[in-house]
Write a protein that holds these residues in place. Structure first.
Motif, PDB file in Angstrom:
ATOM      1  N   ALA A  19     -36.367 -11.497  18.218  1.00 38.52           N
ATOM      2  CA  ALA A  19     -35.541 -11.718  19.267  1.00 38.52           C
ATOM      3  C   ALA A  19     -34.161 -12.039  19.065  1.00 38.52           C
ATOM      4  N   TRP A  20     -33.828 -12.421  18.051  1.00 35.53           N
ATOM      5  CA  TRP A  20     -32.314 -12.662  17.671  1.00 35.53           C
ATOM      6  C   TRP A  20     -31.555 -11.328  17.550  1.00 35.53           C
ATOM      7  N   PRO A  21     -32.131 -10.562  16.465  1.00 33.51           N
ATOM      8  CA  PRO A  21     -31.448  -9.497  16.365  1.00 33.51           C
ATOM      9  C   PRO A  21     -31.525  -8.543  17.678  1.00 33.51           C
ATOM     10  N   ALA A  22     -32.489  -8.226  18.228  1.00 31.92           N
ATOM     11  CA  ALA A  22     -32.785  -7.604  19.536  1.00 31.92           C
ATOM     12  C   ALA A  22     -31.717  -7.936  20.415  1.00 31.92           C
ATOM     13  N   GLY A  23     -31.590  -9.259  20.816  1.00 30.39           N
ATOM     14  CA  GLY A  23     -30.597  -9.733  21.929  1.00 30.39           C
ATOM     15  C   GLY A  23     -29.231  -9.362  21.219  1.00 30.39           C
ATOM     16  N   THR A  24     -29.047  -9.324  20.012  1.00 34.53           N
ATOM     17  CA  THR A  24     -27.554  -9.001  19.305  1.00 34.53           C
ATOM     18  C   THR A  24     -27.152  -7.890  19.483  1.00 34.53           C
ATOM     19  N   LEU A  25     -28.146  -6.846  19.064  1.00 29.72           N
ATOM     20  CA  LEU A  25     -27.852  -5.508  18.881  1.00 29.72           C
ATOM     21  C   LEU A  25     -27.643  -4.922  20.515  1.00 29.72           C
ATOM     22  N   GLY A  26     -28.707  -5.328  21.258  1.00 31.66           N
ATOM     23  CA  GLY A  26     -28.665  -4.934  22.717  1.00 31.66           C
ATOM     24  C   GLY A  26     -27.235  -5.247  23.367  1.00 31.66           C
ATOM     25  N   LEU A  27     -26.944  -6.553  23.208  1.00 34.05           N
ATOM     26  CA  LEU A  27     -25.814  -7.014  23.664  1.00 34.05           C
ATOM     27  C   LEU A  27     -24.261  -6.249  23.361  1.00 34.05           C
ATOM     28  N   LEU A  28     -24.380  -6.038  22.017  1.00 40.93           N
ATOM     29  CA  LEU A  28     -23.286  -5.480  21.263  1.00 40.93           C
ATOM     30  C   LEU A  28     -23.218  -4.084  21.863  1.00 40.93           C
ATOM     31  N   CYS A  29     -24.348  -3.238  21.904  1.00 42.01           N
ATOM     32  CA  CYS A  29     -24.389  -1.968  22.276  1.00 42.01           C
ATOM     33  C   CYS A  29     -24.026  -1.701  23.891  1.00 42.01           C
ATOM     34  N   LEU A  30     -24.483  -2.802  24.601  1.00 43.41           N
ATOM     35  CA  LEU A  30     -23.924  -2.653  26.056  1.00 43.41           C
ATOM     36  C   LEU A  30     -22.524  -2.967  26.462  1.00 43.41           C
ATOM     37  N   VAL A  31     -22.091  -3.786  25.584  1.00 41.86           N
ATOM     38  CA  VAL A  31     -20.508  -4.092  25.686  1.00 41.86           C
ATOM     39  C   VAL A  31     -19.734  -2.811  25.278  1.00 41.86           C
ATOM     40  N   ALA A  32     -20.117  -2.389  24.221  1.00 35.60           N
ATOM     41  CA  ALA A  32     -19.667  -1.103  23.861  1.00 35.60           C
ATOM     42  C   ALA A  32     -19.571   0.201  24.744  1.00 35.60           C
ATOM     43  N   ALA A  33     -20.886   0.057  25.335  1.00 38.62           N
ATOM     44  CA  ALA A  33     -21.111   1.036  26.193  1.00 38.62           C
ATOM     45  C   ALA A  33     -20.097   1.035  27.679  1.00 38.62           C
ATOM     46  N   PHE A  34     -20.055  -0.395  27.887  1.00 38.95           N
ATOM     47  CA  PHE A  34     -19.291  -0.502  29.249  1.00 38.95           C
ATOM     48  C   PHE A  34     -17.792  -0.400  28.995  1.00 38.95           C
ATOM     49  N   VAL A  35     -17.509  -0.451  27.628  1.00 39.13           N
ATOM     50  CA  VAL A  35     -15.900   0.059  27.210  1.00 39.13           C
ATOM     51  C   VAL A  35     -15.764   1.633  27.320  1.00 39.13           C
ATOM     52  N   PHE A  36     -16.659   2.365  26.917  1.00 39.02           N
ATOM     53  CA  PHE A  36     -16.778   3.542  26.749  1.00 39.02           C
ATOM     54  C   PHE A  36     -16.897   4.266  28.465  1.00 39.02           C
ATOM     55  N   LEU A  37     -17.559   3.445  29.059  1.00 41.99           N
ATOM     56  CA  LEU A  37     -17.966   3.781  30.531  1.00 41.99           C
ATOM     57  C   LEU A  37     -16.525   3.630  31.362  1.00 41.99           C
ATOM     58  N   THR A  38     -15.805   2.561  31.092  1.00 44.02           N
ATOM     59  CA  THR A  38     -14.696   2.207  31.849  1.00 44.02           C
ATOM     60  C   THR A  38     -13.573   3.302  31.447  1.00 44.02           C
ATOM     61  N   GLY A  39     -13.739   3.840  30.242  1.00 44.14           N
ATOM     62  CA  GLY A  39     -12.546   4.886  29.684  1.00 44.14           C
ATOM     63  C   GLY A  39     -13.100   6.382  30.089  1.00 44.14           C
ATOM     64  N   GLY A  40     -14.061   6.523  30.911  1.00 42.56           N
ATOM     65  CA  GLY A  40     -14.668   7.818  31.257  1.00 42.56           C
ATOM     66  C   GLY A  40     -15.371   8.445  30.394  1.00 42.56           C
ATOM     67  N   LEU A  41     -15.730   7.841  29.308  1.00 48.88           N
ATOM     68  CA  LEU A  41     -16.634   8.751  28.429  1.00 48.88           C
ATOM     69  C   LEU A  41     -18.146   8.495  28.641  1.00 48.88           C
ATOM     70  N   TYR A  42     -18.498   9.248  29.690  1.00 48.51           N
ATOM     71  CA  TYR A  42     -19.916   8.900  30.011  1.00 48.51           C
ATOM     72  C   TYR A  42     -21.143   9.272  29.263  1.00 48.51           C
TER      73      TYR A  42
END
Length: 177
Positions: A19-42
């Motif tokens: 659970a610990w690495p799953a939550g950490t990896l999932g959260l980091l990837c979602l934050v990075a995805a949000f950053v790219f999403l706001t930049g228009g890189l869908y």
């Protein structure tokens, strides 16, 4: 103690390990995805979201597999080995840590690379994770095998040294607490 109970406790340990690495990896990837999403890189955002999902599911699968293997090893181990905490902890640590160490070395040495091809910080982090998994499994081995004396395995009043057990014994003997 039934083997099914011990393996079930091992699965709970695996969920904790995964659970610990799953939550950490999932959260980091979602934050990075949000950053790219706001930049228009869908496309990149979608790729990162998918990678985060795979990383979280893979981490949970590895954790549950390790926990099941640890519970199974403790379920089939002789009782005299389980009665000694250092041996029980060593068995649990080896069962949980060795497969992760083998996978770590196999992934890093694939495609013609050697362990020396990577920076030292990569090895520090990798071996720290492996050591943490082994130590958590060793620390929880008494609880998994049903040999512990803490409140999670025997109940607070089941401890020989607890105040509740002393009070219950005193009331049972006809004396006032």
């Amino acid at each position: 103690m039934r083997a099914r109970t011990v393996v079930g406790r091992g699965v709970r340990l695996g969920v904790l390990i995964g659970a610990w690495p799953a939550g950490t990896l999932g959260l980091l990837c979602l934050v990075a995805a949000f950053v790219f999403l706001t930049g228009g890189l869908y496309g990149t955002a979608w790729a990162l979201s998918t990678a985060g999902g795979y990383a979280a599911l893979g981490s949970m699968a590895v954790g549950v597999t390790l926990g099941t293997a640890t519970g199974l090893a403790l379920a089939i181990a002789p009782r005299r080995l389980l009665a000694r905490a250092p041996l029980r902890g060593l068995l649990a640590a080896l069962t949980a840590g060795l497969p992760v160490a083998a996978l770590y070395v196999a992934f890093l040495t694939g495609d013609g690379y050697t362990l020396a091809s990577y920076p030292l910080s990569t090895h520090f982090v990798g071996w720290a994770v492996i050591l943490t998994i082994a130590l958590v499994a060793a620390a929880r081995s008494g609880e998994i095998a049903g040999c512990g004396t803490d409140a999670t395995t025997n109940g607070a009043s089941g401890d020989a040294g607890s105040a509740e057990a002393a009070a219950a014994a005193g009331r049972g003997a006809g004396t006032a607490p």
